[in-house]
Design an enzyme around this catalytic site. Structure first.
Site, PDB file in Angstrom:
ATOM      1  N   GLN A   1      67.021  27.643  35.319  1.00 16.98           N
ATOM      2  CA  GLN A   1      68.374  27.246  34.914  1.00 16.98           C
ATOM      3  C   GLN A   1      68.428  25.801  34.415  1.00 16.98           C
ATOM      4  OE1 GLN A   1      70.724  29.986  35.796  1.00 16.98           O
ATOM      5  NE2 GLN A   1      71.895  29.097  34.140  1.00 16.98           N
TER       6      GLN A   1
ATOM      7  N   LYS B   1      67.315  26.023  30.774  1.00 18.33           N
ATOM      8  CA  LYS B   1      68.270  26.838  30.013  1.00 18.33           C
ATOM      9  C   LYS B   1      69.536  26.028  29.749  1.00 18.33           C
ATOM     10  CE  LYS B   1      68.961  30.951  31.777  1.00 18.33           C
ATOM     11  NZ  LYS B   1      69.529  32.102  32.534  1.00 18.33           N
TER      12      LYS B   1
ATOM     13  N   LYS C   1      71.149  27.415  41.549  1.00 14.02           N
ATOM     14  CA  LYS C   1      71.288  28.872  41.695  1.00 14.02           C
ATOM     15  C   LYS C   1      71.534  29.173  43.157  1.00 14.02           C
ATOM     16  CE  LYS C   1      70.950  32.644  39.163  1.00 14.02           C
ATOM     17  NZ  LYS C   1      71.186  32.823  37.722  1.00 14.02           N
TER      18      LYS C   1
ATOM     19  N   GLY D   1      78.496  34.284  38.281  1.00  8.84           N
ATOM     20  CA  GLY D   1      77.882  35.561  38.651  1.00  8.84           C
ATOM     21  C   GLY D   1      76.412  35.648  38.280  1.00  8.84           C
ATOM     22  N   ASP D   2      75.779  36.656  38.797  1.00  9.85           N
ATOM     23  CA  ASP D   2      74.418  37.067  38.424  1.00  9.85           C
ATOM     24  C   ASP D   2      74.308  38.503  38.949  1.00  9.85           C
ATOM     25  OD1 ASP D   2      71.718  35.798  37.356  1.00  9.85           O
ATOM     26  OD2 ASP D   2      71.123  37.012  39.047  1.00  9.85           O
TER      27      ASP D   2
ATOM     28  N   THR E   1      76.445  37.186  27.973  1.00 14.30           N
ATOM     29  CA  THR E   1      74.976  37.186  28.063  1.00 14.30           C
ATOM     30  C   THR E   1      74.392  38.243  27.125  1.00 14.30           C
ATOM     31  OG1 THR E   1      75.270  36.560  30.374  1.00 14.30           O
ATOM     32  CG2 THR E   1      73.053  37.126  29.674  1.00 14.30           C
TER      33      THR E   1
HETATM   34  P1  NDP Z   1      73.979  43.544  37.307  1.00 15.68           P
HETATM   35  O1  NDP Z   1      74.010  43.516  38.773  1.00 15.68           O
HETATM   36  O2  NDP Z   1      75.251  43.679  36.544  1.00 15.68           O
HETATM   37  O3  NDP Z   1      73.011  44.683  36.790  1.00 15.68           O
HETATM   38  C1  NDP Z   1      71.658  44.700  37.094  1.00 15.68           C
HETATM   39  C2  NDP Z   1      71.078  45.956  36.474  1.00 15.68           C
HETATM   40  O4  NDP Z   1      69.681  45.928  36.562  1.00 15.68           O
HETATM   41  C3  NDP Z   1      71.545  47.208  37.198  1.00 15.68           C
HETATM   42  O5  NDP Z   1      71.636  48.251  36.269  1.00 15.68           O
HETATM   43  C4  NDP Z   1      70.406  47.426  38.176  1.00 15.68           C
HETATM   44  O6  NDP Z   1      70.271  48.755  38.652  1.00 15.68           O
HETATM   45  C5  NDP Z   1      69.254  47.085  37.292  1.00 15.68           C
HETATM   46  N1  NDP Z   1      68.071  46.826  38.073  1.00 15.68           N
HETATM   47  C6  NDP Z   1      67.908  45.936  39.061  1.00 15.68           C
HETATM   48  N2  NDP Z   1      66.679  46.041  39.539  1.00 15.68           N
HETATM   49  C7  NDP Z   1      66.070  47.015  38.815  1.00 15.68           C
HETATM   50  C8  NDP Z   1      64.778  47.591  38.832  1.00 15.68           C
HETATM   51  N3  NDP Z   1      63.859  47.159  39.706  1.00 15.68           N
HETATM   52  N4  NDP Z   1      64.486  48.565  37.936  1.00 15.68           N
HETATM   53  C9  NDP Z   1      65.405  49.015  37.061  1.00 15.68           C
HETATM   54  N5  NDP Z   1      66.649  48.515  37.027  1.00 15.68           N
HETATM   55  C10 NDP Z   1      66.960  47.530  37.887  1.00 15.68           C
HETATM   56  O7  NDP Z   1      73.221  42.201  36.878  1.00 15.68           O
HETATM   57  P2  NDP Z   1      73.234  41.436  35.487  1.00 15.68           P
HETATM   58  O8  NDP Z   1      73.307  42.390  34.383  1.00 15.68           O
HETATM   59  O9  NDP Z   1      74.236  40.357  35.581  1.00 15.68           O
HETATM   60  O10 NDP Z   1      71.812  40.722  35.537  1.00 15.68           O
HETATM   61  C11 NDP Z   1      70.644  41.328  35.023  1.00 15.68           C
HETATM   62  C12 NDP Z   1      69.627  40.249  34.722  1.00 15.68           C
HETATM   63  O11 NDP Z   1      70.164  39.311  33.797  1.00 15.68           O
HETATM   64  C13 NDP Z   1      69.177  39.414  35.926  1.00 15.68           C
HETATM   65  O12 NDP Z   1      67.838  39.028  35.730  1.00 15.68           O
HETATM   66  C14 NDP Z   1      70.049  38.165  35.812  1.00 15.68           C
HETATM   67  O13 NDP Z   1      69.476  37.053  36.457  1.00 15.68           O
HETATM   68  C15 NDP Z   1      70.074  37.992  34.297  1.00 15.68           C
HETATM   69  N6  NDP Z   1      71.156  37.177  33.776  1.00 15.68           N
HETATM   70  C16 NDP Z   1      72.457  37.444  34.083  1.00 15.68           C
HETATM   71  C17 NDP Z   1      73.464  36.676  33.546  1.00 15.68           C
HETATM   72  C18 NDP Z   1      74.898  36.965  33.811  1.00 15.68           C
HETATM   73  O14 NDP Z   1      75.737  36.243  33.270  1.00 15.68           O
HETATM   74  N7  NDP Z   1      75.254  37.992  34.558  1.00 15.68           N
HETATM   75  C19 NDP Z   1      73.159  35.520  32.691  1.00 15.68           C
HETATM   76  C20 NDP Z   1      71.766  35.374  32.367  1.00 15.68           C
HETATM   77  C21 NDP Z   1      70.821  36.179  32.915  1.00 15.68           C
HETATM   78  P3  NDP Z   1      70.796  49.140  40.129  1.00 15.68           P
HETATM   79  O15 NDP Z   1      72.276  49.186  39.984  1.00 15.68           O
HETATM   80  O16 NDP Z   1      70.164  50.447  40.384  1.00 15.68           O
HETATM   81  O17 NDP Z   1      70.324  48.066  41.061  1.00 15.68           O
HETATM   82  O1  2IT Z   2      71.105  33.249  34.810  1.00 15.15           O
HETATM   83  C1  2IT Z   2      72.166  32.792  34.339  1.00 15.15           C
HETATM   84  O2  2IT Z   2      72.152  32.014  33.378  1.00 15.15           O
HETATM   85  C2  2IT Z   2      73.435  33.209  34.933  1.00 15.15           C
HETATM   86  N1  2IT Z   2      73.433  34.042  35.832  1.00 15.15           N
HETATM   87  C3  2IT Z   2      74.709  32.602  34.463  1.00 15.15           C
HETATM   88  C4  2IT Z   2      74.965  31.286  35.144  1.00 15.15           C
HETATM   89  C5  2IT Z   2      76.316  30.676  34.894  1.00 15.15           C
HETATM   90  O3  2IT Z   2      76.548  29.641  35.506  1.00 15.15           O
HETATM   91  O4  2IT Z   2      77.107  31.188  34.104  1.00 15.15           O
END
Ligand code: NDP
Ligand code: 2IT
Length: 448
Positions: free
Chosen positions: A114, A117, A129, A168-169, A213
């Protein structure tokens, strides 16, 4: 004087020794260090001021007990974290992850990423984080609320609009942010919208934050594809996960004329040759909080493969948007063999180092997470701006800002990669461009 390679190896050994068992943290440090060799060769002041050694040690690591009661009255105890990594460029900023796999090493890997980024955004925010080893899956809204309230009862004392701003994450979306904001407000008696981002739009949230994102990742990839004289138009794409990032990446790719044929969750893979129906995915995942396997019940032509491997599905572009290390070297080789030309890391560190190496060697355009998924925190920074000015921005205006930020990040990564001798290598470009800003600030601010 020690040569750069030896110096870097020494720093890495120290990080491993000081943070035993935190494999993901070691992995991200290794990756950044590998990119920085030409920078340290050129800027000896960074070595002298021990900038990397200082960056690898978080400013502060907070760990705490989170007790809560389920709907039957049974007591549970989870562990909460917040790692405030660096405020060289602004207040600590980064998301919270609720997932049973979360431990200190997860939070440190995400916090370290982070820093760079957020630096790439150029919007004055530092890196941090947090999270907990809590599993929101299968919990009622009341259980999630009690957990969030208990979590915030400790965290509130560490955060603030000019101190540390969570978002969130994985496992933390608008519902959880709402419960945490409510508890923060109750304890502090302050309506401080600037202390959280990812809020709902009608009480201080920025439009486009939920989409940011995924949209941002598609915007970044569009820029990469343009450098190859390519576009999403008519391309077959595969997007892993089906959460926040995956859903809005799919939405934007479809808008750009691409066909997304597969997505997943931790239970398996959905494959639909004709292209996925996003409304069904949104209903299952966002409204019903269900499993992606249910998609096949709604669409006859789609197949669900339990525990399937999504990377065996042939595609032109692949977006890992689920979790860390979900795409390994064998997966990368399969994607290359199937003619994939571009990768966009929507998730944080979803490709293993060996997979990244395979992509780079094969000349696949590779968009690293720090750059490709920066759209989420970019709109968080815009949300902070909007809150500070007590303004309400439109969706169109915010989306336009996001587009321009992603274009700038792409250009900065491209230019830094070129300037430091590895043209086309966005991974080096992102690490270098992100590092330079923080490193200069650290020196300017003295030994702190
Ligand atoms: P969510 O909780 O909304 O969704 C996560 C998704 O990934 C779910 O569909 C989950 O499935 C799936 N998942 C988790 N583990 C696995 C696995 N081992 N195999 C297959 N699918 C899996 O999270 P986000 O979409 O917010 O985050 C996803 C990624 O993006 C993370 O790495 C996060 O750090 C990154 N990220 C998020 C940001 C944000 O603003 N939200 C910003 C930047 C990066 P299940 O429901 O079955 O667990
Ligand atoms: O991994 C990421 O960049 C996030 N989960 C978003 C962080 C944020 O502060 O919006």
């Amino acid at each position: 004087m020690t040569d750069t390679k030896t110096n870097i190896e020494g720093i890495y050994e120290q990080v491993v020794g000081r943070n035993p068992g935190e494999d993901e943290f070691h992995q991200t440090v290794r990756e950044v260090l590998n990119s920085l060799e030409p920078v340290l060769d050129r800027h000896h002041e960074f070595v002298e001021h021990k900038v990397i050694e200082r960056l690898c040690e978080p400013d502060r690591q907070i760990m705490f007990r989170v007790p809560w009661q389920d709907d039957e009255g049974e007591i549970h105890v989870n562990r909460g974290f917040r790692v405030e990594f660096s405020n060289a460029l602004g207040p600590y900023k980064g998301g919270l992850r609720f997932h049973p796999s979360v431990y200190l090493g997860t939070v440190k890997f995400l916090g370290f990423e982070q820093i760079f980024k957020n630096s790439l955004l150029g919007l004055g925010i530092g890196g941090g984080k947090g999270g907990a080893d809590f599993d929101p899956k299968g919990k009622s809204d009341s259980e999630v609320m009690r957990f969030c309230q208990s979590y915030m009862t400790e965290l509130y004392r560490h955060i603030g609009e000019n101190i540390d701003i969570p978002a969130g994450d994985t496992g933390v979306g608008p519902r959880e942010i709402g419960y945490m904001f409510g508890q923060y407000k109750r304890i502090t008696n302050r309506y401080e919208t600037g202390t959280f981002t990812g809020k709902e739009v009608n009480w201080g949230g920025a439009p486009v934050r939920f989409e940011a994102t995924g949209y941002g990742c598609a915007y970044f990839m569009r820029e990469m594809l343009q450098t190859l004289d390519e576009s999403f138009e008519g391309k077959t794409c595969v997007v892993s996960g089906s959460g926040n990032v995956a859903i809005y990446a799919i939405e934007k790719i479809q808008e750009f004329g691409g066909k997304v044929v597969a997505c997943s969750d931790s239970g398996g893979v959905i494959h639909d040759e004709e292209g996925l129906d996003l409304e069904t995915i949104k209903r299952i995942k966002q409204v019903e909080r269900g499993r992606i396997s249910e998609y096949a019940e709604a669409h006859d032509r789609a197949q669900f493969e339990e525990d399937g491997n999504i990377w065996t599905v042939p595609c032109d572009a692949a977006l890992p948007c689920a979790t860390q290390n979900e795409l390994d070297e064998d997966d990368a080789r399969k994607l290359i063999e199937n003619g994939c030309i571009a990768i966009g890391e929507g998730a944080n560190m979803p490709c293993t180092p060996e997979a990244v190496q395979a992509f780079l060697e094969a000349g696949v355009a590779f968009g690293p997470g720090k750059a490709a998924n920066a759209g989420g925190v970019a709109v968080s920074a815009l949300e902070m701006q909007q809150n500070a000015g007590r303004e309400s921005w439109s969706f169109e205006y915010t989306d336009q800002q996001l587009k321009e930020i992603m274009q700038k990040i792409h250009a900065d990564c491209r230019d830094a990669a070129e300037e430091y001798g590895t043209p086309g290598n966005y991974l080096n470009g992102a690490n270098i461009a992100g590092f330079l800003m923080v490193a200069r600030a650290l020196i300017a601010q003295g030994l702190i």
